[in-house]
Design a protein around this motif. Structure first.
Motif, PDB file in Angstrom:
ATOM      1  N   GLU A  84       0.828  -1.210   0.000  1.00  0.00           N
ATOM      2  CA  GLU A  84       0.000   0.000   0.000  1.00  0.00           C
ATOM      3  C   GLU A  84       0.858   1.254   0.000  1.00  0.00           C
ATOM      4  O   GLU A  84       0.411   2.308  -0.465  1.00  0.00           O
ATOM      5  CB  GLU A  84      -0.886   0.040   1.243  1.00  0.00           C
ATOM      6  N   SER A 113       5.863   5.787  -3.055  1.00  0.00           N
ATOM      7  CA  SER A 113       4.942   6.728  -2.412  1.00  0.00           C
ATOM      8  C   SER A 113       5.670   7.937  -1.857  1.00  0.00           C
ATOM      9  O   SER A 113       5.119   9.043  -1.832  1.00  0.00           O
ATOM     10  CB  SER A 113       4.197   6.037  -1.268  1.00  0.00           C
ATOM     11  N   LEU A 154      -1.131   2.464   6.742  1.00  0.00           N
ATOM     12  CA  LEU A 154      -1.626   1.214   6.175  1.00  0.00           C
ATOM     13  C   LEU A 154      -2.987   0.845   6.750  1.00  0.00           C
ATOM     14  O   LEU A 154      -3.263   1.098   7.919  1.00  0.00           O
ATOM     15  CB  LEU A 154      -0.644   0.072   6.468  1.00  0.00           C
ATOM     16  N   SER A 155      -3.795   0.204   5.932  1.00  0.00           N
ATOM     17  CA  SER A 155      -5.058  -0.342   6.430  1.00  0.00           C
ATOM     18  C   SER A 155      -4.759  -1.606   7.240  1.00  0.00           C
ATOM     19  O   SER A 155      -3.669  -2.187   7.133  1.00  0.00           O
ATOM     20  CB  SER A 155      -5.981  -0.665   5.248  1.00  0.00           C
ATOM     21  N   GLY A 177      -2.624  -4.529   6.022  1.00  0.00           N
ATOM     22  CA  GLY A 177      -1.864  -3.961   4.922  1.00  0.00           C
ATOM     23  C   GLY A 177      -0.365  -4.187   5.037  1.00  0.00           C
ATOM     24  O   GLY A 177       0.164  -4.512   6.107  1.00  0.00           O
TER      25      GLY A 177
END
Length: 174
Positions: free
Chosen positions: A38, A60, A114-115, A118
């Motif tokens: 992610e 990212s 992060l979820s 994740g």
């Protein structure tokens, strides 16, 4: 649970800031067996950024903190050393420890993005990998983790209930 992989960049030619062809091939091979992520962070040095791209992951964020660590830390924690030696150095509370805890704090900011369930990835450099990992896992016995990381190696850190609970070393098969 959330997971953060911390890995060293891939192969470069001596004196070059960029991956060579062997480095691209190795990063592609490793990238096929990991992820998806992610969030991917790299140092600002080209070889780390290029490793993430060759692995197949969009970057990212680039962070200077993940670059090599400079004189004071290098004197206390010269690379390469086994994980176990880095863990001893971090417990001595000097410049290397302060840097290691800065890395840990940054890794926590990645985890927070992060979820649940994740995965995140951080690509940096020899010595930086080991220092950050041992700071995240202060109660771990690193005597079985072996020598310093080689190209594309690192560690997987597991986060649960607001803390890093455990980790595993990631080695590239010969």
């Amino acid at each position: 649970m959330k997971i953060l992989e911390v890995r060293r960049h891939s192969i470069r030619s001596a004196g070059s800031d960029h991956l060579n062809q062997k480095g691209v091939v190795l990063a592609r091979k490793i990238g096929q067996g990991i992820g998806p992520f992610e969030f991917t962070a790299t140092s600002t040095l080209p070889r780390a950024f290029e490793t993430a791209i060759a692995m197949g992951f969009a970057v990212s964020e680039q962070k200077e903190l993940l670059n090599t660590y400079g004189g004071k830390v290098e004197r206390e924690a010269p690379w390469p050393m086994p994980f176990h030696h880095y863990s001893i150095i971090v417990k001595q509370d000097g410049a290397a420890a302060r840097y290691a805890y800065q890395l840990m704090d940054y890794y926590i900011t990645i985890i927070e993005r992060l979820s649940e369930g994740g995965f995140g990835l951080a690509i940096n450099h020899g010595g930086v990998v080991e220092l950050g990992v041992v700071a995240c896992l202060p109660d771990t016995d690193f005597s079985t983790w072996g020598d310093a990381v080689h190209y594309c190696e690192g560690a997987r850190l597991f986060w649960d209930d607001g803390r890093f609970t455990h980790g595993e070393v990631l080695r590239v098969p010969k």
